[in-house]
Scaffold this motif. Structure first.
Motif, short mmCIF file in Angstrom:
data_model
loop_
_atom_site.label_atom_id
_atom_site.label_comp_id
_atom_site.label_asym_id
_atom_site.label_seq_id
_atom_site.Cartn_x
_atom_site.Cartn_y
_atom_site.Cartn_z
N ILE A 281 0.83 -1.21 0.00
CA ILE A 281 0.00 0.00 0.00
C ILE A 281 0.86 1.25 0.00
CG2 ILE A 281 -1.64 1.34 1.38
CD1 ILE A 281 -2.77 -1.43 2.31
N LEU A 300 -5.61 0.80 6.15
CA LEU A 300 -5.90 0.11 4.88
C LEU A 300 -5.38 -1.32 4.90
CD1 LEU A 300 -5.13 2.92 2.28
CD2 LEU A 300 -7.30 1.71 2.51
N LYS A 303 -7.62 -3.63 6.76
CA LYS A 303 -8.93 -3.92 6.16
C LYS A 303 -8.83 -4.67 4.84
CE LYS A 303 -11.35 -1.85 9.33
NZ LYS A 303 -12.24 -2.64 10.22
N LEU A 304 -7.78 -4.43 4.06
CA LEU A 304 -7.68 -5.00 2.72
C LEU A 304 -6.86 -6.29 2.75
CD1 LEU A 304 -7.01 -1.68 0.79
CD2 LEU A 304 -9.12 -3.02 0.74
N ILE A 311 -6.43 -4.16 -3.25
CA ILE A 311 -5.61 -3.03 -2.82
C ILE A 311 -5.48 -2.01 -3.95
CG2 ILE A 311 -3.26 -2.32 -2.18
CD1 ILE A 311 -3.00 -4.93 -0.62
N ALA A 314 -8.68 -0.13 -4.36
CA ALA A 314 -8.87 0.85 -3.28
C ALA A 314 -8.03 2.10 -3.51
CB ALA A 314 -8.51 0.22 -1.94
N ILE A 334 -11.28 7.47 3.07
CA ILE A 334 -10.79 6.09 2.94
C ILE A 334 -11.88 5.09 3.33
CG2 ILE A 334 -9.21 4.41 3.98
CD1 ILE A 334 -7.09 6.66 3.96
N LEU A 338 -13.54 2.06 1.23
CA LEU A 338 -13.50 0.71 1.77
C LEU A 338 -14.90 0.10 1.89
CD1 LEU A 338 -10.83 1.01 4.61
CD2 LEU A 338 -10.59 -0.18 2.44
#
Length: 440
Positions: A281, A300, A303-304, A311, A314, A334, A338
């Motif tokens: 990321i 991030l 969550k990803l 990714i 996002a 964000i 998400l």
């Protein structure tokens, strides 16, 4: 020329690496005061450019007098361009007839430098790099398997990129199993199987075939590829094969073919762990010229999970919303992105499972994470690991972190509970009861 002027403007406004990667490969097919037609290497490349740069190109073009729209399309697929031009205008690998060639388009970003190495993919990356530079430390045959979006194609294309960089005269064949099958069928129809076989037996120093799982049920193709693999492997040539399924799950394959494919190194690619996701990321944030705090990057990464393409999606969404709103990404923006990509927070997750295990077996989180080997601790810990693997997309390493263990301990726990469920009715009933509680 208008397109040259537009490129110059883009080069001045974009980071050099970004310009070289995404703008420089574009070619102008047609331009007048109404339209500008551009061609990119492939559909994936064009989709990426359209999402990220098309509006910027449109704005610059309008300032230069192009009143209409920008049309972007993928150009015809060409063989790898490493040999002098053929009279037809296409380029080919040295020593291989262009009428026989089958190559996939190479994505410019799928290189070793752009591949993020972590515990989940370290062996696969090391083996691919070794084969690319002619190092036989890991043998001369590699079989990689993983679910979609975890980097199999990135690594195979990285091998091709590396070979073209360090040894461009290498005779290679890079294609999907579907392409191999279609090519074989065409040669059967034309009664030219001798030419087909000779392409691989006499003119191939490294063979890369993706998506081997698509050959299930295609017995004649399996037989032909098996013959080719046998010759190449025994003669010391390099072979890399990829599949969405592990060898033992490839039901419907000829056993001799399966044995031949797995005669060298077999490795899977797991979902990246938290640290690797965070590095991926952070890299993509920098490439996209976004300003994002470490805390937001870690949010991030938390969550990803699973598919790396999630990714990428996002980051694109965050950049798009950030550009539209003319503000740097914040937590609210964000979370908005998400919302359409990750499962609802009420769904089953690793913490929910660990909490349930604690309540059910009357053990604390500290005890589950302790080094205790008491049966009263190890048994619920193993069930927690088993259920987390069953109901979430957490990698083995991430599950291990939940319980202060490494991925090998998690793998062992899963095997133990799976075995006990098949042999002990009490374990099976207990696990099924916990599953029902999780679902409710």
């Amino acid at each position: 020329m208008v397109w040259s002027a537009i490129k110059s403007s883009l080069e001045a406004s974009l980071p050099k690496s970004e310009f070289n990667l995404w703008i420089k490969p574009l070619e102008c097919q047609f331009v007048n005061d109404q339209n500008l037609d551009l061609i990119g290497p492939d559909r994936f490349f064009c989709a990426w450019v359209e999402d990220r740069y098309l509006q910027l190109i449109q704005d610059i073009a309008q300032k230069m007098g192009v009143k209409g729209g920008i049309r972007l399309q993928a150009g015809p697929q060409k063989p790898l361009q490493v040999a002098p031009p053929h009279p037809s205008g296409q380029l080919r690998l040295p020593g291989i007839e262009d009428v026989q060639s089958r190559y996939r388009s190479l994505h410019p970003a799928f290189t070793f430098d752009e591949f993020m190495v972590g515990e989940s993919n370290m062996l696969a990356q090391s083996a691919c790099h070794a084969l690319a530079v002619g190092d036989r430390t890991y043998g001369n045959c590699l079989f990689m398997n993983s679910s979609t979006g975890l980097g199999k194609s990135h690594l195979t294309q990285a091998v091709v990129h590396k070979i073209l960089d360090v040894a461009p005269g290498t005779k290679l064949q890079y294609l999907t199993a579907q392409q191999f099958s279609a090519d074989m069928v065409q040669n059967l129809k034309n009664n030219t199987m001798d030419l087909f076989s000779r392409k691989y037996l006499n003119s191939c120093e490294i063979l890369l075939v993706e998506d081997i799982h698509t050959l299930i049920g295609k017995n004649k193709t399996q037989e032909e590829l098996n013959t080719i693999l046998d010759y190449l492997i025994k003669s010391g040539q390099r072979v890399i094969l990829t599949s969405a399924l592990s060898p033992k799950k490839l039901k419907g394959l000829d056993e001799d073919f399966r044995s031949r494919m797995t005669s060298g190194l077999v490795t899977d690619i797991e979902s990246p762990d938290f640290d690797t996701r965070a590095r991926i990321i952070e890299h993509k944030v920098n490439v996209n010229n976004l300003k994002m705090s470490k805390k937001l990057i870690e949010h991030l990464a938390d969550k990803l999970k699973g598919d790396i393409r999630k990714i990428e999606s996002a980051i694109l969404g965050i950049k798009a919303k950030s550009c539209v709103r003319k503000k740097a990404p914040d937590a609210a923006l964000i979370n908005e992105v998400l919302g359409s990509l990750v499962e609802n927070s009420a769904d089953i997750n690793a913490e929910t499972i660990r909490d349930l295990i604690g309540r059910q077996f009357k053990v604390t989180t500290e005890e589950l994470r302790s080094r205790s080997r008491k049966r009263a601790i190890t048994y619920p810990r193993q069930i927690g690991m088993y259920l987390t693997r069953k109901y979430t997309k957490e990698s083995l390493a991430d599950i291990g972190n939940m319980y202060n263990r490494d991925h090998s301990t998690v793998l062992y726990a899963i095997k133990v509970i799976t075995r006990d469920m098949s042999q002990k009715s009490g374990t099976k009933q207990q696990v099924e009861m916990l599953c029902e509680k999780l679902k409710s």
